[in-house]
Design a protein around this motif. Sequence first.
Motif, PDB file in Angstrom:
ATOM      1  N   ARG A 298       1.026  -1.046   0.051  1.00  3.61           N
ATOM      2  CA  ARG A 298       0.095  -0.079  -0.025  1.00  3.61           C
ATOM      3  C   ARG A 298       0.778   1.139  -0.038  1.00  3.61           C
ATOM      4  NH1 ARG A 298      -4.864  -1.837   1.225  1.00  3.61           N
ATOM      5  NH2 ARG A 298      -5.764   0.641   1.229  1.00  3.61           N
TER       6      ARG A 298
ATOM      7  N   VAL B 117      -1.998   3.884  -5.034  1.00  9.41           N
ATOM      8  CA  VAL B 117      -3.061   4.638  -5.076  1.00  9.41           C
ATOM      9  C   VAL B 117      -3.287   5.432  -6.465  1.00  9.41           C
ATOM     10  CG1 VAL B 117      -4.288   6.872  -4.134  1.00  9.41           C
ATOM     11  CG2 VAL B 117      -3.348   4.914  -2.446  1.00  9.41           C
TER      12      VAL B 117
ATOM     13  N   PHE C 237     -15.127  21.650 -11.872  1.00  8.48           N
ATOM     14  CA  PHE C 237     -15.279  22.130 -10.734  1.00  8.48           C
ATOM     15  C   PHE C 237     -14.858  21.202  -9.832  1.00  8.48           C
ATOM     16  CE2 PHE C 237     -18.352  24.877 -13.069  1.00  8.48           C
ATOM     17  CZ  PHE C 237     -17.830  26.064 -12.816  1.00  8.48           C
ATOM     18  N   VAL C 238     -15.183  19.640 -10.199  1.00  4.85           N
ATOM     19  CA  VAL C 238     -15.041  18.602  -9.414  1.00  4.85           C
ATOM     20  C   VAL C 238     -13.583  18.553  -9.058  1.00  4.85           C
ATOM     21  CG1 VAL C 238     -15.142  16.230  -9.148  1.00  4.85           C
ATOM     22  CG2 VAL C 238     -16.924  17.560 -10.021  1.00  4.85           C
TER      23      VAL C 238
ATOM     24  N   MET D 208     -12.484  20.981  -6.651  1.00  4.25           N
ATOM     25  CA  MET D 208     -13.272  20.560  -5.402  1.00  4.25           C
ATOM     26  C   MET D 208     -12.049  19.381  -4.672  1.00  4.25           C
ATOM     27  SD  MET D 208     -17.059  19.567  -4.652  1.00  4.25           S
ATOM     28  CE  MET D 208     -17.558  19.273  -3.122  1.00  4.25           C
ATOM     29  N   ILE D 209     -11.826  18.380  -5.509  1.00  2.94           N
ATOM     30  CA  ILE D 209     -10.686  17.515  -5.025  1.00  2.94           C
ATOM     31  C   ILE D 209      -9.367  18.134  -4.335  1.00  2.94           C
ATOM     32  CG2 ILE D 209      -9.179  15.571  -5.578  1.00  2.94           C
ATOM     33  CD1 ILE D 209     -11.610  14.984  -7.809  1.00  2.94           C
TER      34      ILE D 209
ATOM     35  N   PHE E  94     -10.374  20.204  -1.131  1.00  4.57           N
ATOM     36  CA  PHE E  94     -10.735  19.711   0.095  1.00  4.57           C
ATOM     37  C   PHE E  94      -9.694  18.598   0.591  1.00  4.57           C
ATOM     38  CE2 PHE E  94     -14.731  21.286  -0.556  1.00  4.57           C
ATOM     39  CZ  PHE E  94     -15.368  21.334   0.687  1.00  4.57           C
ATOM     40  N   LEU E  95      -8.793  18.116  -0.243  1.00  7.37           N
ATOM     41  CA  LEU E  95      -7.811  17.235   0.178  1.00  7.37           C
ATOM     42  C   LEU E  95      -6.577  17.981   0.981  1.00  7.37           C
ATOM     43  CD1 LEU E  95      -7.679  14.279  -2.353  1.00  7.37           C
ATOM     44  CD2 LEU E  95      -8.977  14.650  -0.257  1.00  7.37           C
TER      45      LEU E  95
ATOM     46  N   GLU F 119      -7.281  20.992   2.369  1.00 11.57           N
ATOM     47  CA  GLU F 119      -7.802  21.184   3.667  1.00 11.57           C
ATOM     48  C   GLU F 119      -7.893  20.264   4.709  1.00 11.57           C
ATOM     49  OE1 GLU F 119      -8.658  24.174   4.370  1.00 11.57           O
ATOM     50  OE2 GLU F 119     -10.198  23.936   6.090  1.00 11.57           O
ATOM     51  N   GLY F 120      -8.188  18.958   4.145  1.00  8.49           N
ATOM     52  CA  GLY F 120      -7.962  17.760   5.206  1.00  8.49           C
ATOM     53  C   GLY F 120      -6.862  17.506   5.786  1.00  8.49           C
ATOM     54  N   GLY F 121      -5.690  17.744   5.061  1.00  2.00           N
ATOM     55  CA  GLY F 121      -4.315  17.469   5.621  1.00  2.00           C
ATOM     56  C   GLY F 121      -4.152  18.742   6.433  1.00  2.00           C
TER      57      GLY F 121
ATOM     58  N   VAL G 231      -5.980  20.325   8.319  1.00  2.00           N
ATOM     59  CA  VAL G 231      -6.936  19.987   9.716  1.00  2.00           C
ATOM     60  C   VAL G 231      -6.137  18.695  10.496  1.00  2.00           C
ATOM     61  CG1 VAL G 231      -9.182  18.692  10.547  1.00  2.00           C
ATOM     62  CG2 VAL G 231      -9.192  20.543   8.715  1.00  2.00           C
ATOM     63  N   TYR G 232      -5.689  17.800   9.768  1.00  3.41           N
ATOM     64  CA  TYR G 232      -4.803  16.879  10.513  1.00  3.41           C
ATOM     65  C   TYR G 232      -3.545  17.526  11.119  1.00  3.41           C
ATOM     66  CZ  TYR G 232      -1.840  12.879  10.945  1.00  3.41           C
ATOM     67  OH  TYR G 232      -1.095  11.909  11.639  1.00  3.41           O
TER      68      TYR G 232
ATOM     69  N   ARG H 241      -4.757  19.318  14.292  1.00  3.21           N
ATOM     70  CA  ARG H 241      -5.292  18.201  15.579  1.00  3.21           C
ATOM     71  C   ARG H 241      -4.206  17.601  15.828  1.00  3.21           C
ATOM     72  NH1 ARG H 241      -9.839  14.743  12.651  1.00  3.21           N
ATOM     73  NH2 ARG H 241     -11.699  16.040  12.918  1.00  3.21           N
ATOM     74  N   TYR H 242      -3.207  17.013  15.062  1.00  2.00           N
ATOM     75  CA  TYR H 242      -2.076  16.142  15.623  1.00  2.00           C
ATOM     76  C   TYR H 242      -0.529  16.506  15.653  1.00  2.00           C
ATOM     77  CZ  TYR H 242      -5.869  12.999  15.230  1.00  2.00           C
ATOM     78  OH  TYR H 242      -7.475  12.489  15.346  1.00  2.00           O
TER      79      TYR H 242
END
Lengths: 110, 247
Positions: A47, A52, A90-91, A94-95, A98-99, A101-103, A105-106, A109-110
């Motif tokens: 993996r 991916v 647009f998609v 958006m990908i 948001f990805l 942004e997700g990183g 947020v991580y 948080r940590y």
Amino acid sequence: MAHHEDTHDEPGVIPANKEHIKKIWMTALILGVVTAIEFLLAFTMPRGTLLVSIFIGLTIVKAFYIVAEFMHLRHEMKALIWSILIPTIFVIWMIIAFLIEGGEVYGARY
Amino acid sequence: MATEVSLKNPKRSIWDGGQSPFKASYGKLMMWFFLLSDAFTFSAFLIGYGYIRFSNPAFQGSLEDYAPSQSVWPVPEMVFDAVPFLHVHAPLVFVGIMTFILIMSSVTMVLAVEAGHRMDRAAVTKYLLWTIVGGATFLGCQAWEWSHFIHGTENGLTLADGTVIHGANLAVNEYGPQLFADLFFFITGFHGTHVLSGVILLMIIFYHTAVGTYHRRGHYEMVEKVGLYWHFVDLVWVFVFTFFYLV
């Protein structure tokens, strides 16, 4: 021609075009083989980013065959093809947004 | 007669009405644009999944040491490893079968559309029936998948305070963070709802094909439109399969 009882309401049935039918089954075969490859890779490759990326690439290949051949978009007019494809920009945005942004947020948080 | 000529060929662009600039009927065009909007909805779901997954810690290490934990995002193949009637660890096998069923139902759908172009009512009826069978089988598989996910594994997950959780719902989740279960229900549920409406649409056009409505109408365009919808459902599953089960 004699009048057949069972076909009285079926005038003008055009015989099937063998080439056409063959093409449909070829597309199905491609979709099946690509899925089988994905399945195989899931168990043989470690993996990681490479796996991916391969999965995403193969998914796009499958999506292309479904939309182009099964949904017949490839054989429509150019203007129609573009009016369906261009809005998906647009998609893509958006990908990316948001990805990232997700990183972030991580990271917060940590 | 010059007046007549100018009336027959007024200076209008092909967008001014009276013809189909895309050489596709109104119904088919609107189906395309509906599907485009539906694609945005599904994209939002899947991107939401990516966003939440990226904001949670990923599992590190080899899969032999894998143990579900509520603080680490699960590895999908360790969650979806069950097959009906068998007590084995068979990762992704059942989802693979479901994918195959849906692709096959898409093939029978194209064959139905193709037969419709040839005004071959018997063939359209036959292939539509196979497509309905495929769609219904897929729904049955999904029901089993949900049921297994909800009831959970024999051992369940033991929390730090000693309580044991079995399965997952919108309040608890033995496989990983709560949001993993929520997204599973929303994404596969939303897709399943699409399959269900697709099967209902297929049943309606199957009925109309069987009683000869489209034959009297002179074309099988309705089969084409429902066909577009059905392939879209298959297309979405391809993405759900990759981003929910494989990656």
